[in-house]
Design a protein around this motif. Structure first.
Motif, short mmCIF file in Angstrom:
data_model
loop_
_atom_site.label_atom_id
_atom_site.label_comp_id
_atom_site.label_asym_id
_atom_site.label_seq_id
_atom_site.Cartn_x
_atom_site.Cartn_y
_atom_site.Cartn_z
N ALA A 45 0.83 -1.21 0.00
CA ALA A 45 0.00 0.00 0.00
C ALA A 45 0.86 1.25 0.00
N ALA A 48 2.63 1.59 -3.36
CA ALA A 48 1.71 2.02 -4.42
C ALA A 48 1.43 3.52 -4.32
N GLY A 52 2.77 5.79 -7.15
CA GLY A 52 1.68 6.43 -7.91
C GLY A 52 1.80 7.94 -7.90
N ALA A 84 -5.59 8.78 -8.69
CA ALA A 84 -6.05 7.48 -8.18
C ALA A 84 -5.70 6.36 -9.15
N ILE A 85 -5.85 6.66 -10.45
CA ILE A 85 -5.48 5.65 -11.45
C ILE A 85 -3.99 5.32 -11.33
N GLY A 88 -3.41 3.13 -8.18
CA GLY A 88 -3.89 1.76 -8.43
C GLY A 88 -2.98 1.02 -9.39
N GLY A 91 0.14 -0.09 -7.56
CA GLY A 91 -0.12 -1.27 -6.74
C GLY A 91 -0.20 -2.53 -7.58
N PHE A 92 -0.80 -2.44 -8.75
CA PHE A 92 -0.89 -3.59 -9.65
C PHE A 92 0.50 -4.05 -10.08
N SER A 95 2.37 -5.71 -7.16
CA SER A 95 1.84 -7.04 -6.82
C SER A 95 2.32 -8.09 -7.81
N GLY A 117 -3.56 1.22 -18.43
CA GLY A 117 -3.78 2.03 -17.24
C GLY A 117 -3.00 3.33 -17.31
#
Length: 719
Positions: A45, A48, A52, A84-85, A88, A91-92, A95, A117
Motif C-alpha cells: 500500500a 503504491a 503512484g 487514483a489511477i 492503483g 499497486g498492480f 503485486s 492504465g
C-alpha cells in the motif's frame, strides 16, 4: 492552436520519472521480500501510494511544461481521478513483481493492463484541462503512445522481476541504469501522448486560470521528490535493519551449527570410549536392547562375548601406559576385523571388551568365532621395539538361553570370563548356571575385603632372610594373610589381585606398612636385637603421589628408625616410569629406607637406568631358583644376575630356596642372602619371636653353629 514546452520543466519531469523508476525498482525488491510476511500489505500500500504519486507528478509536471497562448485551468476531480489511477496502477505493478515466478504470458498480460492504465491516467489527466472546443488527438500518435506505454510496462515489469533480488553494488548500478531507461520510456510515452493532442484555433479556457505553471510544476515536483525521498530513506533504513537481522540470523545460524556440532561431539563422547573410539557401556546397553528386540521379532539367537586381556597390567607397569594404550588399540582393531556390519564391539574400560554377535545359528559357530578371536589376539604385537605376546580370556552368553535382558547377559558372560581366567587363561568359556556360584563367591570376597580392613582381619606373617655364608637371620619379609571368618587363613594370591581391581590395595598396603613398622619396633622393645623388616609395595602404591609421606608417617607412628625398614618393589613397577622412579627412590633413600628390587629378571630392565637407581638389593625371582641345579639356562641367568649386582655394589637375595642343593649352588656363586621353605615358611609374629630368640641363643653355642643352618633342622634336633 500551437503550443510550446518549457525546457527546464521538461527536464524536471524526466528527472522525476527516473527517480520514480529507481524508487519503483527498490520497492519491488522490498515488496517481494515481504511477500510472505505480515508487513507485505503495508509495503504494497505504501509503495503504491509513493510510486503512484511519483508517476502522476511526472505526468502533471509534463503537462505544466506545455503552454498555449491562452491560460489553462484544470478540473480538480478529474485530476484527482488520474492520481487514483496512477496509485492503483502502481499497486498492480508491485503485486505482479512480488510473485515468486512469472511466465511470459502473464508478463505480457500484465504489461497490456498496465500500459492501458498508464494511457488512462495520462488521457484522463489531459481531459482535466478545461478548454473549448475539447482536445482532439492524432490517431497515429495516440496509437503510438499506447504501444509505447505497453512496451514500457513490459520492460518495467521484466526489470522489476529481474532486479528485485540482490544487494551488491553491481545490482544497485544495474537498477540505476534501468531507472534511467524506464524514466526515458515513461517520458517518451507522455510526450508522445502530448504530441498527439490537438487544440483547435480560437480555443479558450472555461475555468478559472491556474497560478503560474512554473511555480505549480516546481511545487508538485518538490512534493513528489519529498514523497519519493521519504520512501527511499525508509527503504534504506529498512534495508539496514534487514541487513542487521540477516547478520544476526547468520550469526544465530552459525551458533546453532556450532551448537549442533558440539552437541554431536558431546553425544559421541558420551557414547564412545575416548581411547579406542568404540561404543562404551551406555551405547552398548542401547545396542543390546536393539539386538534383543530384533532377536525376539525374528526368533533368532545372538551371543555376547566378554573379552579380557590376560596379565595386561604387567605391560602397563613395565612399559608404561602409552604402550598399554597402543596395545589396547591394536586389540580393538583385531577384534573389529572379526565382526560383521550388524555386530557390535564395545570397550567397557581397562582391558575389557564386549562383542555382540547377531544372528548366531548354533553354539558351534560361537566357538569357532571365539577360537578365531583368541588366535588373532595371540599374534605378536611390536611395541617400543619389543615383540610382545598377549592372550585373552573370553566369557560367552547366549540369548535367550542365558538371559533375556542386557544386564543378565553381560553378568553371565562376565562370570564365564572369570571362569576361563580361573582355569588357566587364554581360553573361552560358555556360560553354565554353575558359574553363578563363582560370581557370587567373587562378590562375597570383595565385600569381605572391605569388611576385613575395618574389622582387623588381616595379619602379618614373617619369613626370615638368611645370610648364605653363616646362616644368620639378617632380616624378615612381612607377608600379609587374611584371617577370614569362614575360609580360615587365606593366602595373598587369593585376594590381592581382587584388591588391586576394586581399589583396596592402597589402604591395605598402608596397613601392612604401618603394622610391619610397629612390629619391628616391638621386637626391639622386647629385647631382641634390631632387625630390618621388608615390606612389598604394589605398583599402585609406588605410583601414589604421597608415598614418601605415607612411609615417613608410618616410621614416625611406630618410632622406628628408617634403616630398619626395607621396601621391595617389583622390577616392572620401577621401570614403568624410570625417571620418576629415580626421583621417588631418591627421596625414600634420603629418609634412610633400604630399597630392593623384587622378581628381578622377569621384567624389562634397562641397565642404563638400573645403575642410576638408589638400590640396596636385587632379589632373584623364584622362577630362576626352582631349576637352578638342573637347568643350565637358569643357572647362567642366576650367575649373571649375581655378577651384575656385585659389580653395581648391590647385595643379592634369592627367594624360593627349598633344597640344600639350591643353597649350595648359591653359596658357590657368592649370593648374599636367601629366603624360602628350606629355612622357614612364613610364620606369625609370636613364632618368629621364638625363632629369633633361639637364633640369638644358638649364636652363642659353638656346637649349634656347626650344625646345618636351617630352622627345620634345628626343630628336628630339638626333637
Amino acid at each position: 492552436m500551437a503550443g510550446n514546452y518549457n525546457f527546464w520543466l521538461v527536464l524536471l519531469s524526466i528527472v522525476v520519472a527516473v527517480f520514480v523508476s529507481y524508487t519503483a525498482l527498490n520497492l519491488s525488491s522490498r515488496v517481494a521480500r515481504s511477500a510472505s510476511k505480515p508487513s507485505a500489505r503495508f509495503w504494497l500500500a505504501g509503495g503504491a501510494l509513493s510510486m503512484g504519486c511519483g508517476i502522476w507528478s511526472m505526468h502533471f509536471v509534463g503537462m505544466l511544461a506545455f503552454s498555449l497562448p491562452i491560460a489553462l485551468s484544470y478540473d480538480i476531480p478529474t485530476t484527482v481521478a488520474s492520481l487514483a489511477i496512477a496509485i492503483g496502477l502502481s499497486g498492480f505493478a508491485l503485486s505482479i513483481a512480488s510473485r515468486e515466478q512469472i511466465g511470459l504470458g502473464r508478463l505480457a498480460a500484465g504489461a497490456i493492463v498496465m500500459g492501458l492504465g498508464i494511457c488512462a491516467m495520462h488521457y484522463s489527466g489531459m481531459s482535466a484541462v478545461q478548454v473549448l472546443p475539447a482536445i482532439t488527438y492524432e490517431p497515429s500518435l495516440l496509437l503510438a503512445s499506447g504501444i509505447i506505454a505497453i512496451v514500457a510496462s513490459f520492460a518495467a515489469l521484466w526489470l522489476f522481476f529481474r532486479l528485485r533480488n540482490g544487494r551488491s553494488w553491481q545490482m544497485r548500478l544495474a537498477r540505476l541504469g534501468a531507472a534511467v531507461i524506464m524514466g526515458l520510456a515513461i517520458s517518451g510515452m507522455h510526450y508522445t501522448g502530448m504530441a498527439a493532442s490537438r487544440f483547435a484555433p480560437g480555443s479558450y479556457c472555461t475555468g478559472a486560470a491556474s497560478p503560474d505553471n512554473n511555480w505549480l510544476a516546481i511545487t508538485i515536483a518538490i512534493i513528489a521528490f519529498a514523497v519519493l525521498t521519504i520512501t527511499t530513506i525508509l527503504l534504506i533504513y529498512d534495508a539496514h535493519l534487514d541487513s542487521r537481522i540477516r547478520k544476526h540470523n547468520r550469526q544465530l545460524a552459525q551458533a546453532n551449527e556450532q551448537l549442533e556440532e558440539v552437541n554431536a561431539q558431546l553425544q559421541h563422547v558420551a557414547m564412545h570410549d575416548a581411547l579406542s573410539g568404540l561404543p562404551n557401556r551406555l551405547l552398548l546397553a542401547d545396542r543390546l536392547s536393539q539386538a534383543i528386540a530384533q532377536a525376539e521379532r525374528h526368533q533368532n539367537r545372538f551371543a555376547v562375548f566378554v573379552v579380557d586381556l590376560d596379565r595386561f597390567k604387567a605391560i602397563n607397569d613395565s612399559l608404561g601406559h602409552l604402550a598399554g594404550d597402543a596395545m589396547l588399540k591394536e586389540v580393538a582393531r583385531r577384534l573389529a576385523s572379526v565382526l560383521r556390519k550388524a555386530d557390535t564391539l564395545a570397550r567397557l574400560g581397562g582391558d575389557e571388551f564386549v562383542l555382540v554377535l547377531n544372528e548366531i545359528s548354533s553354539a558351534q559357530d560361537v566357538e569357532t568365532i571365539a577360537a578365531r578371536v583368541l588366535a588373532d589376539i595371540a599374534r605378536p604385537v611390536k611395541l617400543s621395539d619389543l615383540e610382545l605376546h598377549t592372550s585373552a580370556s573370553i566369557g560367552i552368553s547366549l540369548f535367550p538361553t542365558d538371559g533375556a535382558d542386557a544386564d543378565t547377559l553381560l553378568q553371565h558372560a562376565d562370570a564365564a570370563m572369570y571362569h576361563a581366567k580361573k582355569n588357566g587363561r587364554n581360553a573361552y568359556q560358555l556360560f553354565v548356571p554353575a558359574m553363578n556360584a563363582f560370581a557370587r563367591d567373587r562378590l562375597e570376597l570383595e565385600n569381605g575385603l572391605r569388611r576385613a580392613l575395618v574389622q582387623g582381619e588381616f595379619v602379618l606373617h614373617y619369613q626370615p632372610k638368611v645370610d648364605v655364608r653363616d646362616g644368620g637371620i639378617d632380616s624378615a619379609e612381612a607377608l600379609i594373610r587374611w584371617q577370614h571368618p569362614t575360609r580360615g587363613l587365606t593366602a595373598p594370591l587369593d585376594f590381592i589381585p581382587l584388591a588391586e581391581e576394586c581399589g583396596l590395595i592402597l589402604p591395605i598396603g598402608e596397613w601392612v606398612l604401618r603394622e610391619a613398622c610397629r612390629q619391628a619396633c616391638a621386637w626391639q622393645t622386647a629385647g631382641l636385637r634390631p632387625l630390618r623388616v621388608a615390606v612389598n609395595l604394589s605398583a599402585q602404591q609406588f605410583r601414589q603421589k604421597n608415598l614418601v609421606e605415607v612411609v615417613r608417617s608410618a616410621l614416625n607412628a611406630a618410632q622406628l628408625e628408617a634403616r630398619y625398614l626395607e621396601l621391595e618393589l617389583t622390577e616392572s613397577a620401577v621401570m614403568h616410569d624410570a625417571e620418576q622412579s629415580i626421583e621417588i627412590l631418591q627421596q625414600l633413600s634420603a629418609l634412610g629406607v633400604r630399597i630392593s628390587v623384587d622378581d628381578f629378571g622377569t621384567g624389562y630392565s634397562s641397565l642404563s637406568y638400573l645403575r642410576r637407581l638408589p638400590l640396596d638389593k636385587l632379589k632373584i625371582d623364584r622362577a630362576f631358583i626352582r631349576d637352578v641345579v638342573t637347568s643350565r639356562d637358569d643357572a647362567a641367568i642366576v650367575r649373571a644376575i649375581v655378577s651384575l649386582a656385585h659389580n653395581l655394589r648391590l647385595k643379592v637375595i634369592a627367594e624360593g630356596v627349598e633344597t640344600p642343593d639350591q643353597l649350595a649352588f648359591l653359596r658357590e656363586l657368592g649370593c648374599d642372602q636367601y629366603q624360602g621353605y628350606h629355612y622357614s615358611v612364613p610364620v606369625p609374629d609370636n613364632v618368629f619371636v621364638e625363632m629369633l630368640r633361639e637364633h640369638q641363643a644358638r649364636s652363642l653355642s659353638p656346637l649349634a653353629a656347626s650344625l646345618e643352618d636351617t630352622w627345620i633342622g634345628r626343630v628336628l634336633r630339638r626333637v
